[in-house]
Design a protein around this motif. Structure first.
Motif, PDB file in Angstrom:
ATOM      1  N   HIS A 241      24.529  -4.674  13.578  1.00  0.00           N
ATOM      2  CA  HIS A 241      24.365  -4.123  12.232  1.00  0.00           C
ATOM      3  C   HIS A 241      23.473  -5.076  11.444  1.00  0.00           C
ATOM      4  O   HIS A 241      23.662  -6.287  11.492  1.00  0.00           O
ATOM      5  N   ALA A 242      22.485  -4.538  10.719  1.00  0.00           N
ATOM      6  CA  ALA A 242      21.598  -5.383   9.919  1.00  0.00           C
ATOM      7  C   ALA A 242      20.867  -4.571   8.866  1.00  0.00           C
ATOM      8  O   ALA A 242      20.742  -3.345   8.974  1.00  0.00           O
ATOM      9  N   SER A 243      20.364  -5.270   7.884  1.00  0.00           N
ATOM     10  CA  SER A 243      19.470  -4.671   6.898  1.00  0.00           C
ATOM     11  C   SER A 243      18.079  -4.613   7.532  1.00  0.00           C
ATOM     12  O   SER A 243      17.644  -5.576   8.169  1.00  0.00           O
ATOM     13  N   VAL A 244      17.399  -3.480   7.378  1.00  0.00           N
ATOM     14  CA  VAL A 244      16.084  -3.295   8.000  1.00  0.00           C
ATOM     15  C   VAL A 244      15.087  -2.743   6.982  1.00  0.00           C
ATOM     16  O   VAL A 244      15.471  -2.217   5.945  1.00  0.00           O
TER      17      VAL A 244
ATOM     18  N   LEU B  89      19.022   2.155   1.608  1.00  0.00           N
ATOM     19  CA  LEU B  89      19.420   1.274   0.504  1.00  0.00           C
ATOM     20  C   LEU B  89      18.458   1.355  -0.673  1.00  0.00           C
ATOM     21  O   LEU B  89      18.875   1.395  -1.818  1.00  0.00           O
ATOM     22  N   GLU B  90      17.156   1.321  -0.369  1.00  0.00           N
ATOM     23  CA  GLU B  90      16.127   1.303  -1.418  1.00  0.00           C
ATOM     24  C   GLU B  90      14.925   2.111  -0.978  1.00  0.00           C
ATOM     25  O   GLU B  90      14.572   2.107   0.198  1.00  0.00           O
TER      26      GLU B  90
ATOM     27  N   ARG C 251       0.812  -1.222   0.000  1.00  0.00           N
ATOM     28  CA  ARG C 251       0.000   0.000   0.000  1.00  0.00           C
ATOM     29  C   ARG C 251       0.841   1.265   0.000  1.00  0.00           C
ATOM     30  O   ARG C 251       0.477   2.263  -0.613  1.00  0.00           O
ATOM     31  N   ASN C 252       1.968   1.249   0.729  1.00  0.00           N
ATOM     32  CA  ASN C 252       2.697   2.490   1.012  1.00  0.00           C
ATOM     33  C   ASN C 252       4.103   2.578   0.437  1.00  0.00           C
ATOM     34  O   ASN C 252       4.730   3.628   0.530  1.00  0.00           O
ATOM     35  N   GLY C 253       4.618   1.503  -0.121  1.00  0.00           N
ATOM     36  CA  GLY C 253       5.971   1.506  -0.654  1.00  0.00           C
ATOM     37  C   GLY C 253       6.958   0.849   0.305  1.00  0.00           C
ATOM     38  O   GLY C 253       6.635   0.538   1.450  1.00  0.00           O
ATOM     39  N   ILE C 254       8.166   0.642  -0.209  1.00  0.00           N
ATOM     40  CA  ILE C 254       9.201  -0.070   0.553  1.00  0.00           C
ATOM     41  C   ILE C 254      10.355   0.876   0.834  1.00  0.00           C
ATOM     42  O   ILE C 254      10.832   1.576  -0.059  1.00  0.00           O
ATOM     43  N   ILE C 255      10.803   0.876   2.095  1.00  0.00           N
ATOM     44  CA  ILE C 255      12.012   1.604   2.483  1.00  0.00           C
ATOM     45  C   ILE C 255      12.918   0.591   3.180  1.00  0.00           C
ATOM     46  O   ILE C 255      12.542   0.024   4.209  1.00  0.00           O
ATOM     47  N   ARG C 256      14.085   0.372   2.596  1.00  0.00           N
ATOM     48  CA  ARG C 256      15.080  -0.520   3.201  1.00  0.00           C
ATOM     49  C   ARG C 256      16.327   0.290   3.516  1.00  0.00           C
ATOM     50  O   ARG C 256      16.670   1.218   2.795  1.00  0.00           O
ATOM     51  N   ALA C 257      16.983  -0.093   4.615  1.00  0.00           N
ATOM     52  CA  ALA C 257      18.190   0.635   5.035  1.00  0.00           C
ATOM     53  C   ALA C 257      19.146  -0.327   5.724  1.00  0.00           C
ATOM     54  O   ALA C 257      18.767  -1.417   6.154  1.00  0.00           O
ATOM     55  N   ASP C 258      20.387   0.099   5.826  1.00  0.00           N
ATOM     56  CA  ASP C 258      21.439  -0.613   6.541  1.00  0.00           C
ATOM     57  C   ASP C 258      21.593   0.090   7.885  1.00  0.00           C
ATOM     58  O   ASP C 258      22.049   1.235   7.923  1.00  0.00           O
TER      59      ASP C 258
END
Length: 197
Positions: free
Chosen positions: A149-152, A186-187, A86-93
């Motif tokens: 540390h991780a991808s979230v 990241l994205e 519905r709202n889009g994807i936000i990925r970060a390190d």
């Protein structure tokens, strides 16, 4: 609808030509459904949903099936993916501050429980940094310890406030006034046309 009907309905939304890295297709899902292996079928459908954008109704059916099977983590993940549809994807390190430098002394849950504040560059009318809230999902691990540390993935409380984010941008996580962690975006993917189906 019961579990098999929900899984069948979701599988009908998956294009036959898509496959996971392990060459799993919707035909494999149908095999498990005919054998009443519902939990396996659910897991395969979740994997297929990560390969190709699927409509909100797909994720809603999977979430309901997972809830009926009392698979809490799968249900939470499917609800999360529905939110992203519905709202889009936000990925970060994300790197959390060590326990010696931050208030947090315990690991955070990875399953979308924590709703920290983020400095994403927005400002108040007086020019002060404005903090925005986003729920946090940690990929591939149930917990993230201080200093870890991780991808979230982030699920903003107010998605329009986050539309300016770009890959490479640095944002900070806050659980109080101090910085709890630093993340590099990241994205950023806006909702797709399939999100309304």
């Amino acid at each position: 609808m019961d579990v098999p009907e929900l899984l069948e309905a979701a599988s009908l939304l998956v294009p036959e030509k898509i496959a996971t890295e392990n060459d799993i297709t919707v035909n494999d899902v149908w095999e498990y459904l005919t054998q009443d292996e519902w939990e396996v079928a659910l897991g395969l459908l979740e994997e297929l949903g990560d390969v190709h954008p699927l409509p909100l109704s797909f994720w809603q059916a999977l979430a309901t099936a997972a809830e009926q099977m009392r698979l809490e983590k799968s249900a939470a993940w499917c609800h999360w993916r529905g939110y992203e549809t519905r709202n889009g994807i936000i990925r970060a390190d994300l790197t959390l501050c060590p326990a010696t430098e931050a208030q947090r002394q315990t690991p955070i849950s990875g399953a979308g429980v924590l709703r920290p504040m983020w400095n994403i560059g927005n400002q108040t009318p007086t020019g002060e940094p404005a903090l925005n809230i986003a729920q946090l999902w940690v990929d591939l691990t149930p917990y993230l310890a201080p200093g870890g540390h991780a991808s979230v993935r982030l699920a903003p409380l107010d998605p329009p406030q986050w539309q300016h984010l770009q890959p490479g941008q640095v944002i900070t996580m806050h659980e109080d006034r101090s910085v709890a962690g630093t993340a590099v975006v990241l994205e950023v993917h806006r909702p797709t046309a399939t999100s309304t189906a």
